[in-house]
Design a protein around this motif. Structure first.
Motif, PDB file in Angstrom:
ATOM      1  N   THR A 127      87.784   8.818  10.259  1.00  0.00           N
ATOM      2  CA  THR A 127      87.569   8.765   8.790  1.00  0.00           C
ATOM      3  C   THR A 127      86.147   8.792   8.418  1.00  0.00           C
ATOM      4  OG1 THR A 127      89.547   7.346   8.949  1.00  0.00           O
ATOM      5  CG2 THR A 127      88.328   7.342   6.838  1.00  0.00           C
ATOM      6  N   VAL A 128      85.707   9.455   7.544  1.00  0.00           N
ATOM      7  CA  VAL A 128      84.413   9.689   7.013  1.00  0.00           C
ATOM      8  C   VAL A 128      84.349   9.041   5.643  1.00  0.00           C
ATOM      9  CG1 VAL A 128      82.774  11.266   6.402  1.00  0.00           C
ATOM     10  CG2 VAL A 128      83.966  11.732   8.263  1.00  0.00           C
ATOM     11  N   TYR A 129      83.262   8.296   5.457  1.00  0.00           N
ATOM     12  CA  TYR A 129      83.416   7.551   4.321  1.00  0.00           C
ATOM     13  C   TYR A 129      82.267   7.959   3.382  1.00  0.00           C
ATOM     14  CZ  TYR A 129      86.133   4.094   6.918  1.00  0.00           C
ATOM     15  OH  TYR A 129      86.945   3.472   7.461  1.00  0.00           O
ATOM     16  N   SER A 130      82.209   8.205   2.150  1.00  0.00           N
ATOM     17  CA  SER A 130      81.311   8.603   1.343  1.00  0.00           C
ATOM     18  C   SER A 130      80.282   7.727   1.169  1.00  0.00           C
ATOM     19  CB  SER A 130      81.764   8.899  -0.181  1.00  0.00           C
ATOM     20  OG  SER A 130      82.522   7.731  -0.665  1.00  0.00           O
ATOM     21  N   ASP A 131      80.618   6.505   1.397  1.00  0.00           N
ATOM     22  CA  ASP A 131      79.546   5.362   1.488  1.00  0.00           C
ATOM     23  C   ASP A 131      78.589   5.722   2.584  1.00  0.00           C
ATOM     24  OD1 ASP A 131      77.766   3.230   1.253  1.00  0.00           O
ATOM     25  OD2 ASP A 131      79.386   1.662   1.818  1.00  0.00           O
ATOM     26  N   LEU A 132      77.161   5.857   2.372  1.00  0.00           N
ATOM     27  CA  LEU A 132      76.407   6.173   3.551  1.00  0.00           C
ATOM     28  C   LEU A 132      76.165   4.893   4.479  1.00  0.00           C
ATOM     29  CD1 LEU A 132      73.717   8.097   1.541  1.00  0.00           C
ATOM     30  CD2 LEU A 132      75.271   9.001   3.114  1.00  0.00           C
ATOM     31  N   LEU A 133      76.388   3.753   4.019  1.00  0.00           N
ATOM     32  CA  LEU A 133      76.169   2.618   4.840  1.00  0.00           C
ATOM     33  C   LEU A 133      77.177   2.481   5.726  1.00  0.00           C
ATOM     34  CD1 LEU A 133      74.921   0.272   2.144  1.00  0.00           C
ATOM     35  CD2 LEU A 133      73.346   1.361   4.077  1.00  0.00           C
ATOM     36  N   GLN A 134      78.620   3.167   5.585  1.00  0.00           N
ATOM     37  CA  GLN A 134      79.684   2.818   6.327  1.00  0.00           C
ATOM     38  C   GLN A 134      79.566   3.898   7.466  1.00  0.00           C
ATOM     39  OE1 GLN A 134      82.822   1.739   4.382  1.00  0.00           O
ATOM     40  NE2 GLN A 134      83.803   0.650   6.169  1.00  0.00           N
ATOM     41  N   ASN A 135      79.534   3.666   8.609  1.00  0.00           N
ATOM     42  CA  ASN A 135      79.874   4.730   9.890  1.00  0.00           C
ATOM     43  C   ASN A 135      81.152   5.202   9.781  1.00  0.00           C
ATOM     44  OD1 ASN A 135      76.914   4.737  10.442  1.00  0.00           O
ATOM     45  ND2 ASN A 135      77.450   2.882  11.751  1.00  0.00           N
ATOM     46  N   PRO A 136      81.213   6.437  10.515  1.00  0.00           N
ATOM     47  CA  PRO A 136      82.691   6.922  10.564  1.00  0.00           C
ATOM     48  C   PRO A 136      83.366   6.248  11.676  1.00  0.00           C
ATOM     49  CG  PRO A 136      81.040   8.624  10.646  1.00  0.00           C
ATOM     50  CD  PRO A 136      80.384   7.384  10.678  1.00  0.00           C
ATOM     51  N   LEU A 137      84.594   5.942  11.455  1.00  0.00           N
ATOM     52  CA  LEU A 137      85.692   5.380  11.964  1.00  0.00           C
ATOM     53  C   LEU A 137      86.372   6.327  13.171  1.00  0.00           C
ATOM     54  CD1 LEU A 137      87.238   2.536  12.640  1.00  0.00           C
ATOM     55  CD2 LEU A 137      88.938   3.482  10.918  1.00  0.00           C
ATOM     56  N   ILE A 138      86.134   6.173  14.285  1.00  0.00           N
ATOM     57  CA  ILE A 138      86.791   7.095  15.234  1.00  0.00           C
ATOM     58  C   ILE A 138      87.708   6.487  16.084  1.00  0.00           C
ATOM     59  CG2 ILE A 138      86.181   8.615  17.018  1.00  0.00           C
ATOM     60  CD1 ILE A 138      83.367   9.023  15.513  1.00  0.00           C
ATOM     61  N   VAL A 139      88.700   6.676  16.218  1.00  0.00           N
ATOM     62  CA  VAL A 139      89.771   6.016  16.877  1.00  0.00           C
ATOM     63  C   VAL A 139      90.686   7.317  17.962  1.00  0.00           C
ATOM     64  CG1 VAL A 139      91.567   4.548  16.973  1.00  0.00           C
ATOM     65  CG2 VAL A 139      89.994   4.276  15.203  1.00  0.00           C
ATOM     66  N   PRO A 140      90.596   7.247  19.016  1.00  0.00           N
ATOM     67  CA  PRO A 140      91.589   8.244  19.669  1.00  0.00           C
ATOM     68  C   PRO A 140      93.153   7.732  19.546  1.00  0.00           C
ATOM     69  CG  PRO A 140      89.811   7.285  21.095  1.00  0.00           C
ATOM     70  CD  PRO A 140      89.704   6.560  19.949  1.00  0.00           C
ATOM     71  N   VAL A 141      93.682   8.688  19.011  1.00  0.00           N
ATOM     72  CA  VAL A 141      95.111   8.077  18.730  1.00  0.00           C
ATOM     73  C   VAL A 141      96.167   8.871  19.773  1.00  0.00           C
ATOM     74  CG1 VAL A 141      94.675   7.480  16.440  1.00  0.00           C
ATOM     75  CG2 VAL A 141      95.119   9.901  16.855  1.00  0.00           C
ATOM     76  N   LYS A 142      95.950   9.815  20.303  1.00  0.00           N
ATOM     77  CA  LYS A 142      97.186  10.582  20.917  1.00  0.00           C
ATOM     78  C   LYS A 142      96.597  11.477  21.957  1.00  0.00           C
ATOM     79  CE  LYS A 142     101.376  10.996  21.743  1.00  0.00           C
ATOM     80  NZ  LYS A 142     102.143   9.841  22.090  1.00  0.00           N
ATOM     81  N   VAL A 143      97.158  11.255  23.268  1.00  0.00           N
ATOM     82  CA  VAL A 143      96.773  12.497  24.033  1.00  0.00           C
ATOM     83  C   VAL A 143      98.153  13.423  24.274  1.00  0.00           C
ATOM     84  CG1 VAL A 143      96.539  12.917  26.681  1.00  0.00           C
ATOM     85  CG2 VAL A 143      95.589  10.844  25.351  1.00  0.00           C
ATOM     86  N   LEU A 144      98.008  14.428  24.026  1.00  0.00           N
ATOM     87  CA  LEU A 144      98.964  15.687  23.855  1.00  0.00           C
ATOM     88  C   LEU A 144      99.071  16.261  25.184  1.00  0.00           C
ATOM     89  CD1 LEU A 144      98.497  16.630  20.303  1.00  0.00           C
ATOM     90  CD2 LEU A 144     100.375  14.972  21.086  1.00  0.00           C
TER      91      LEU A 144
END
Lengths: 747, 423
Positions: free
Chosen positions: A694-711
């Protein structure tokens, strides 16, 4: 008095003797049970009683008679007479007084014990003593000269017993009669009474000061009924006062006075004595904390172990080596030995030779002191779970592809590149078997196969939904394919785009790149344009508007590595004059005129309008394999052959914001989803890893990166796993193509 | 808890037993209960033949032992259990296998004929016995959906929808075995994936990849509608050789954000459509407005409506079949989900004569026969296909059909239980 008077009514004879008693009352009294006497009668009777004070004697008589009637005992009557007599004639009986008294009492006890079964308290007063002789309490010597000794209850004379005993007889009795000592003379009756054994015993007990009753236990255990422990009964049963429930007014007044005084400051709270200041002081108060910490960290030098029995010149025999132990000791390596020497035995200290290893040992000791750690090393105690960042659960980040749904089979070689049409209806794939195939996404049906005559390195669908075009990189040629899989209007506009500047083309000077129209067989397959490059083309990619096309020819020695083609005008240009490293991949910024060029170690971002480099991203990896730009344009992901995926936040830094090392083998391809916050990486280990980003438009908030699935699904063929990965444009689905000649759709 | 008090009842008058509670072992399964009923029936009627029964406890089929079933359903074992029993639905028997030249995309069967659409750009008409009667060729691309419109004696009207963005309305004479394209329905700008005829046979609705639903007249006329050709392509005109007269839509229903995957008529004024935008929408044909939207979470592949139970069944790209109530206003409440498939559900169809039964086809090569009273497991798995299943259908005459990517159309005979129809 009343009682006695009532009793008097019982005996008729006594009534006759009472002369002054009113007949009226007598009659009434005769009715024994009548308790309800009238008040006046009682008063009258009382009056009478007061009048009759002189007649106490008669009363005595009354009581006597009454008692005799009730008890019915013969002996005791004389006894009581005795008693009276004794009191009176105490002076002349002098020496015998004691004896008599005792006997008397004894007698009394005896009668009492006999009477016990009837009623213990019947004859409780001295008035009711058992008296036969009615003469009363007079000196008996008054009857000395009479033949009788008194009068019985009937008024008859009681005659003295015939006494023929003289002093001699008395003496003889004393000498001969064994019961003489227990014989008592009753003065009132003048008879001798022999005391029984029980009476004697009673007399003895009383003489000793004991209780008359044998069975009476004077030391009976006390039954506690009220003490500090036991309270069987309340001391008093009075209910508690009301005042014990009401707060005391006086106390309240006192307290309020105190409170007021404290408030006004008239009373000051007692000051506690500060003992510590004067008497004690902190020795280390002024000490520097770093020195203290140093002290705490200090480790004393290791001490040399004290010599034991082994070191003795004359050790106990068990410490001496046996042959086997010695052999073992000699065999062992010097560092493995338990002892550094062999214990030896000497008969005396004189015979101990010089120690050959002395210097050696001293040196080792010095080494120990030199090398030993002198400071304690603090290890930070961190719970390993605290180091893991708090990430949301994958379940909460739905939707993302989870299961393999469709397999697109048909290719015979490894599928290097895939691309989905902007509408999401068609999937194009280029393979090493020299074909480009078009698949219907929903049914996995291969709708069209185009032979391009060579291994397809890269394939890219034109992102413009109004045209239906495909760029295919085959060897050194970029083919523009029109699959005509769309609406008539779209096909029409595609044709218009391609034929737009055909006339202008002839005037262009011949550069390193030549444009040519396809003809004959190729045209019937849908190939419309061919762009001939000087070298093998590695990658093609479209600008978001769909007019510009970039192609990559990795080459160390040349600056001709990247070309940007304009399809509508059939123009090509090389934007770079200098060779700044082996170009791996290029990409257009989705909205702004930026151009991303990925070389081996870094990604350069160029402003196409200003014709200058704006940023250079250091990937921290050895060899970048692929790159994808976030649809927002502010984030870039790079996959590299050293198994890493780096996420760059362009606003944040030129260093990767995050490195993901989830793949076991080289990352071949990375992709962003156009709508959903998803990105994926494909690797040679045969797996596709889908991550939530997830990328936030708020510059102060860093992107949230979560690995969710190995296919997983692709079979690793020739050490190659998944070669390309791409998302469906509208659904959270992902396509992956592999070296096993299949394309798989995960939903 | 080894014994349970149970009272058996049935709607079938042939198999009625005394309405008294029986004490039965709690561990008894369907077979045991079936034996009990058969014993009771034999006691009443000596000529009774053994019949296999299925049992319903509070509207749910008994599939495990009685005690575990009641445990999972949370039914008290203290009271007398009401157990309904019905004659067991026998397994559908495979009848015919009709070979096609290419994948079968769609099938529509009525009482006499079977119509299939295929990826070889043709539609075919088959007899119920499996004899190929007619090949309807005319499309220039894959036929995506087919539908019977009307049968009038020997002539029938049928529809084919194709990837070439057109629908063709054909007239077929079964006696002369002649087929004639009466109308070419143009207007869609994407692949026409689904078509449905209204109950009266006078209109039909088509859904396309271009996100549109279009209502057309199904009455063949001898006049072509006016088509406004794009002015800037006069030279292409001769290329589109006309097959039948051009027909334009009566009405266009737009509202979906993604491709329309399935469309059906709930009744003559209401159209229901499922789309890739995760919604099912109900449209009013009279006004052309949207009435209800049912929100799902996955792409819908197919829907089916049963007028008997008034439920909508949907198959989506996850492996669940979901039942909806189309009358709810803007609700997204799933009444029930049937889960047993392992791939996308590509086709669902309610039984024409049974309130509870439906059949589904999936990409996992299986066709499953379901009873909504047993949502955990299907009644039967029909594992005839060797590749993806794309279409299923029922006929009222007791035939189930399924076609798929192995080019085969299978027909199965199933027992129509008229007694259970009203259950």
């Amino acid at each position: 008095m009343e009682e006695s008077s009532s009793r008097s009514t019982r005996s008729n004879e006594q009534r006759k003797e009472m002369k002054k008693v009113l007949e009226k009352t007598v009659k009434k009294r005769s009715k024994e049970e009548e308790e309800e006497q009238e008040q006046e009668e009682v008063q009258i009777f009382n009056f009478k009683c007061t009048k009759e004070e002189e007649e106490t004697k008669e009363e005595e008589d009354l009581s006597d008679s009454e008692d005799s009637v009730f008890s019915g005992l013969e002996d005791s009557g004389s006894d009581s007479a005795d008693d009276d007599e004794e009191e009176e004639g105490s002076d002349h009986k002098g020496p015998e007084k004691d004896d008599l008294k005792i006997e008397d009492e004894e007698e009394k006890r005896g009668t009492e014990t006999e009477e016990k079964q009837d009623d213990e308290y019947k004859h409780d007063s001295s008035d009711e003593e058992d008296i036969r002789n009615t003469v009363g309490n007079i000196p008996m010597e008054w009857y000395k000269d009479f033949p009788h000794i008194g009068y019985n209850l009937d008024g008859k004379k009681i005659y003295k017993p015939i006494r023929n005993k003289d002093e001699l007889d008395d003496f003889l009795d004393k000498m001969e009669d064994p019961d003489y000592w227990r014989t008592v003379h009753d003065k009132q009756t003048g008879s001798d009474i022999v005391l029984s054994d029980e009476q004697v015993a009673l007399v003895n007990r009383l003489q000793r000061g004991q209780f008359g009753d044998v069975n009476f236990n004077e030391y009976q255990p006390q039954v506690e009924f009220f003490s500090q422990d036991v309270m069987l009964h309340p001391v008093t049963n009075r209910p508690a006062d009301k005042r014990s429930f009401i707060p005391s007014l006086i106390e309240k007044e006192k307290v309020s006075k105190l409170v007021h005084a404290i408030k006004m400051g008239w009373i000051k709270p007692r000051r506690t004595e500060d003992d510590s200041r004067g008497r004690y002081y902190d020795l280390w108060a002024n000490e520097d904390s770093s020195i203290l910490a140093k002290h705490k960290m200090h480790l004393p030098a290791p001490k040399a172990p004290l010599p034991g029995h082994q070191e003795s010149y004359n050790p106990p025999p068990e410490y001496l080596f046996t042959d086997e132990e010695r052999a073992l000791w000699e065999q062992q390596d010097a560092s493995d030995r338990k002892l550094p020497f062999v214990p030896r035995k000497f008969s005396s200290l004189r015979q101990v030779p010089a120690f050959p290893r002395f210097l050696h040992e001293r040196f080792e000791r010095c080494l120990d002191l030199y090398l030993c750690p002198r400071q304690r090393k603090m290890r930070v105690n961190v719970n390993p779970e605290d180091l893991i960042p708090k990430l949301p659960k994958p379940k909460d980040l739905q939707p993302f592809p989870t299961t393999q749904s469709l397999v697109y089979r048909g290719h015979s070689g490894l599928v290097r590149s895939i691309s989905v049409s902007p509408s999401g209806q068609w999937l194009a794939s280029g393979s090493d078997d020299g074909t480009v195939r078009f698949w219907e996404v929903r049914s996995s049906r291969c709708m069209r196969t185009v032979q391009v005559g060579g291994a397809v390195k890269s394939i890219a669908w034109n992102p413009n939904p109004l045209v239906c075009l495909l760029a295919v990189a085959r060897d050194s040629v970029v083919l523009i394919l029109s699959p005509s899989l769309a609406d008539r209007q779209v096909v029409l506009s595609t044709e218009r785009l391609l034929s737009g500047q055909r006339e202008a083309e002839s005037t262009e000077e011949v550069g390193p790149v030549t444009w040519s129209d396809a003809e004959g067989e190729e045209l019937s397959q849908g190939i419309t344009l061919k762009i001939q490059h000087p070298k093998a083309v590695h990658q093609v990619t479209w600008h978001a508007k769909g007019d510009y096309l970039a192609s990559v020819m990795p080459d160390h020695s040349s600056h001709l590595q990247v070309f940007i083609h304009q399809v509508s005008r059939r123009r090509s240009q090389n934007p770079f004059r200098k060779n700044k490293g082996l170009v791996q991949c290029v990409s257009f910024h989705p909205v702004r005129p930026y151009f991303f060029v990925g070389t081996q170690r870094s990604v350069r971002i160029y402003n196409l309008v200003k014709q200058e480099m704006t940023k250079k991203l250091q990937a921290n990896s050895k060899w970048i394999s692929s790159m994808a730009v976030h649809p927002g344009g502010d984030h870039v992901i790079c996959g590299s052959y050293d198994c890493r995926l780096s996420w760059f936040d362009l606003d944040l830094s030129t260093k990767p914001y995050k490195m993901l090392r989830h793949h076991k083998k080289a990352v071949r391809s990375v992709a962003y989803h156009r709508l959903y916050p998803l990105f994926a990486s494909a690797s040679d280990d045969g797996s596709v890893i889908v991550c939530h980003g997830t990328v936030y438009s708020d510059l102060l908030q860093n992107p949230l990166i979560v690995p969710v699935k190995v296919l997983r699904g692709h079979v690793i063929t020739h050490d190659l796993g998944v070669l390309d990965v791409t998302f469906h444009p509208t659904q959270p689905w992902i396509f992956s193509s592999g070296a096993d000649a299949t394309i798989r759709l995960f939903t | 808890m080894s014994q349970l008090q149970a009272r058996f009842f049935t709607d079938n008058q042939r198999y009625v037993v005394d309405d008294v509670p029986f004490s039965i072992p709690a561990v008894s399964e369907v077979q045991d209960l079936s034996n009990v009923i058969n014993k009771l029936l034999e006691a009443r009627n000596a000529s009774h033949n053994k019949v296999e029964f299925d049992f319903l406890v509070r509207g749910q089929f008994l599939r495990t032992s009685l005690s575990t079933h009641m445990d999972t359903e949370g039914i008290s074992t203290e009271d007398v259990v009401e157990i309904e029993y019905v004659e067991r639905i026998t397994a559908p028997e495979p009848e015919e296998c009709m070979m096609h030249d290419d994948w079968i995309s769609s099938v529509d069967a009525d009482a006499e004929w079977i119509l299939t659409g295929s990826y070889d750009k043709t539609a075919r008409i088959w007899s119920l016995e499996g004899k190929a009667v007619m090949t309807v060729a005319g499309h220039v691309d894959v036929v995506k959906d087919v539908a019977w419109v009307k049968r009038d004696g020997l002539t029938s009207l049928l529809l084919t929808a194709s990837l070439d963005q057109t629908l063709l309305l054909w007239e077929w004479n079964s006696e002369r075995n002649k087929v004639k394209a009466r109308h070419c329905c143009r207007g869609h700008t994407g692949s026409v994936d689904t078509v449905a005829t209204d109950p009266t046979g006078s209109k039909f609705c088509s859904g396309s990849w271009d996100k549109m639903l279009k209502i057309w007249s199904a009455v063949p006329t001898d006049e072509a509608d006016e088509v406004e050709e794009p002015a800037d392509r006069p030279r292409k005109k001769q290329k589109t050789q006309q097959l039948g007269l051009t027909r334009t839509p009566l009405m266009t229903l737009s509202g979906h954000n993604e491709a329309v995957s399935s469309v059906l008529w709930c009744h003559s004024e209401e159209v229901c459509s499922a789309s890739w935008d995760h919604t099912i929408r109900v449209w009013d044909v009279e006004t052309g407005g949207m009435k209800t939207t049912l929100m799902g979470s996955k792409v819908f592949n197919c829907i089916s409506y049963s007028p008997l139970c008034r439920r909508l069944a949907s198959g989506s790209t996850d492996r669940h079949i979901r039942l909806w109530d189309p009358r709810t206003k803007d609700g997204s409440l799933v009444l029930l989900s049937l889960t047993s498939h392992t791939g996308w559900v590509t086709a669902v169809k309610w039984a024409p004569s049974h309130e509870h039964q439906l059949v589904s086809g999936s990409l996992d090569n299986l066709v499953k026969l379901w009873d909504t009273r047993s949502c955990k497991a299907p009644l039967y798995d029909l594992a005839a296909h060797e590749d993806k299943v794309f279409c299923v259908d029922w006929t009222e005459s007791g035939l189930m059909l399924s076609g798929g990517a192995d080019n085969k159309l299978y027909t199965y005979k199933y027992s129509v239980c008229p007694t259970d129809a009203g259950a």
